[in-house]
Design a protein around this motif. Structure first.
Motif, PDB file in Angstrom:
ATOM      1  N   LEU A 217      13.436  24.942  51.668  1.00  0.00           N
ATOM      2  CA  LEU A 217      12.671  24.870  52.914  1.00  0.00           C
ATOM      3  C   LEU A 217      11.163  24.888  52.686  1.00  0.00           C
ATOM      4  O   LEU A 217      10.455  24.011  53.183  1.00  0.00           O
ATOM      5  CB  LEU A 217      13.084  25.998  53.867  1.00  0.00           C
ATOM      6  CG  LEU A 217      12.338  26.039  55.191  1.00  0.00           C
ATOM      7  CD1 LEU A 217      12.596  24.772  55.995  1.00  0.00           C
ATOM      8  CD2 LEU A 217      12.738  27.266  55.988  1.00  0.00           C
ATOM      9  N   ASP A 218      10.649  25.868  51.957  1.00  0.00           N
ATOM     10  CA  ASP A 218       9.198  25.952  51.761  1.00  0.00           C
ATOM     11  C   ASP A 218       8.658  24.735  51.016  1.00  0.00           C
ATOM     12  O   ASP A 218       7.578  24.231  51.341  1.00  0.00           O
ATOM     13  CB  ASP A 218       8.833  27.235  51.010  1.00  0.00           C
ATOM     14  CG  ASP A 218       9.035  28.482  51.852  1.00  0.00           C
ATOM     15  OD1 ASP A 218       9.042  28.374  53.106  1.00  0.00           O
ATOM     16  OD2 ASP A 218       9.186  29.573  51.268  1.00  0.00           O
ATOM     17  N   PHE A 219       9.403  24.256  50.017  1.00  0.00           N
ATOM     18  CA  PHE A 219       8.995  23.070  49.260  1.00  0.00           C
ATOM     19  C   PHE A 219       8.891  21.848  50.170  1.00  0.00           C
ATOM     20  O   PHE A 219       7.902  21.123  50.166  1.00  0.00           O
ATOM     21  CB  PHE A 219       9.999  22.825  48.117  1.00  0.00           C
ATOM     22  CG  PHE A 219       9.809  21.524  47.418  1.00  0.00           C
ATOM     23  CD1 PHE A 219       8.781  21.334  46.512  1.00  0.00           C
ATOM     24  CD2 PHE A 219      10.674  20.462  47.664  1.00  0.00           C
ATOM     25  CE1 PHE A 219       8.603  20.122  45.865  1.00  0.00           C
ATOM     26  CE2 PHE A 219      10.512  19.252  47.023  1.00  0.00           C
ATOM     27  CZ  PHE A 219       9.471  19.078  46.126  1.00  0.00           C
ATOM     28  N   ARG A 220       9.920  21.637  50.981  1.00  0.00           N
ATOM     29  CA  ARG A 220       9.927  20.478  51.876  1.00  0.00           C
ATOM     30  C   ARG A 220       8.897  20.624  52.997  1.00  0.00           C
ATOM     31  O   ARG A 220       8.249  19.649  53.384  1.00  0.00           O
ATOM     32  CB  ARG A 220      11.321  20.257  52.448  1.00  0.00           C
ATOM     33  CG  ARG A 220      12.308  19.739  51.399  1.00  0.00           C
ATOM     34  CD  ARG A 220      13.675  19.536  52.000  1.00  0.00           C
ATOM     35  NE  ARG A 220      14.667  19.148  51.029  1.00  0.00           N
ATOM     36  CZ  ARG A 220      15.228  17.945  50.955  1.00  0.00           C
ATOM     37  NH1 ARG A 220      14.909  17.007  51.810  1.00  0.00           N
ATOM     38  NH2 ARG A 220      16.128  17.678  50.041  1.00  0.00           N
ATOM     39  N   LEU A 221       8.737  21.823  53.503  1.00  0.00           N
ATOM     40  CA  LEU A 221       7.737  22.067  54.547  1.00  0.00           C
ATOM     41  C   LEU A 221       6.342  21.726  54.034  1.00  0.00           C
ATOM     42  O   LEU A 221       5.542  21.109  54.748  1.00  0.00           O
ATOM     43  CB  LEU A 221       7.802  23.511  55.034  1.00  0.00           C
ATOM     44  CG  LEU A 221       6.792  23.908  56.100  1.00  0.00           C
ATOM     45  CD1 LEU A 221       6.936  23.046  57.347  1.00  0.00           C
ATOM     46  CD2 LEU A 221       6.941  25.379  56.442  1.00  0.00           C
ATOM     47  N   ALA A 222       6.038  22.107  52.801  1.00  0.00           N
ATOM     48  CA  ALA A 222       4.724  21.785  52.222  1.00  0.00           C
ATOM     49  C   ALA A 222       4.523  20.269  52.150  1.00  0.00           C
ATOM     50  O   ALA A 222       3.426  19.770  52.423  1.00  0.00           O
ATOM     51  CB  ALA A 222       4.591  22.415  50.839  1.00  0.00           C
ATOM     52  N   ALA A 223       5.571  19.527  51.806  1.00  0.00           N
ATOM     53  CA  ALA A 223       5.465  18.067  51.741  1.00  0.00           C
ATOM     54  C   ALA A 223       5.200  17.478  53.125  1.00  0.00           C
ATOM     55  O   ALA A 223       4.381  16.556  53.280  1.00  0.00           O
ATOM     56  CB  ALA A 223       6.739  17.474  51.142  1.00  0.00           C
ATOM     57  N   VAL A 224       5.868  18.003  54.140  1.00  0.00           N
ATOM     58  CA  VAL A 224       5.653  17.542  55.521  1.00  0.00           C
ATOM     59  C   VAL A 224       4.224  17.872  55.965  1.00  0.00           C
ATOM     60  O   VAL A 224       3.533  17.039  56.565  1.00  0.00           O
ATOM     61  CB  VAL A 224       6.698  18.145  56.476  1.00  0.00           C
ATOM     62  CG1 VAL A 224       6.343  17.871  57.931  1.00  0.00           C
ATOM     63  CG2 VAL A 224       8.089  17.614  56.149  1.00  0.00           C
ATOM     64  N   GLU A 225       3.766  19.083  55.654  1.00  0.00           N
ATOM     65  CA  GLU A 225       2.401  19.473  56.027  1.00  0.00           C
ATOM     66  C   GLU A 225       1.370  18.573  55.347  1.00  0.00           C
ATOM     67  O   GLU A 225       0.359  18.215  55.956  1.00  0.00           O
ATOM     68  CB  GLU A 225       2.163  20.939  55.679  1.00  0.00           C
ATOM     69  CG  GLU A 225       2.926  21.890  56.578  1.00  0.00           C
ATOM     70  CD  GLU A 225       2.865  23.336  56.130  1.00  0.00           C
ATOM     71  OE1 GLU A 225       2.661  23.591  54.913  1.00  0.00           O
ATOM     72  OE2 GLU A 225       3.043  24.214  56.984  1.00  0.00           O
TER      73      GLU A 225
END
Length: 72
Positions: free
Chosen positions: A50-58
């Motif tokens: 989750l945190d890894f993918r969220l950073a990519a979206v951000e």
């Protein structure tokens, strides 16, 4: 000021995350964020990513000059 609400759609897949930005029903931006399997394999589950993918979206939102507070 935006007359239509901005809506971010996120579609997480096995090795990518597809995102699209809509103003009402009109798609304004879209992209596919690919994630190398050697990085994803470090995580014990999809939820752990989750945190890894969220950073990519951000990062994508910053490139599009969209702030989270701009989203509906």
């Amino acid at each position: 000021m935006q007359d239509k609400p901005l809506i971010l759609v996120i579609n997480p897949g096995s090795t990518s995350t597809k995102i699209a930005l809509f103003a009402g029903e009109e798609m304004r931006q879209h992209t596919e964020l690919t994630h190398p399997t050697h990085i994803l394999s470090k995580y014990s589950s999809n939820l752990a990513q989750l945190d890894f993918r969220l950073a990519a979206v951000e990062d994508a939102l910053r490139e599009w000059q969209v702030k989270p507070r701009d989203l509906a």
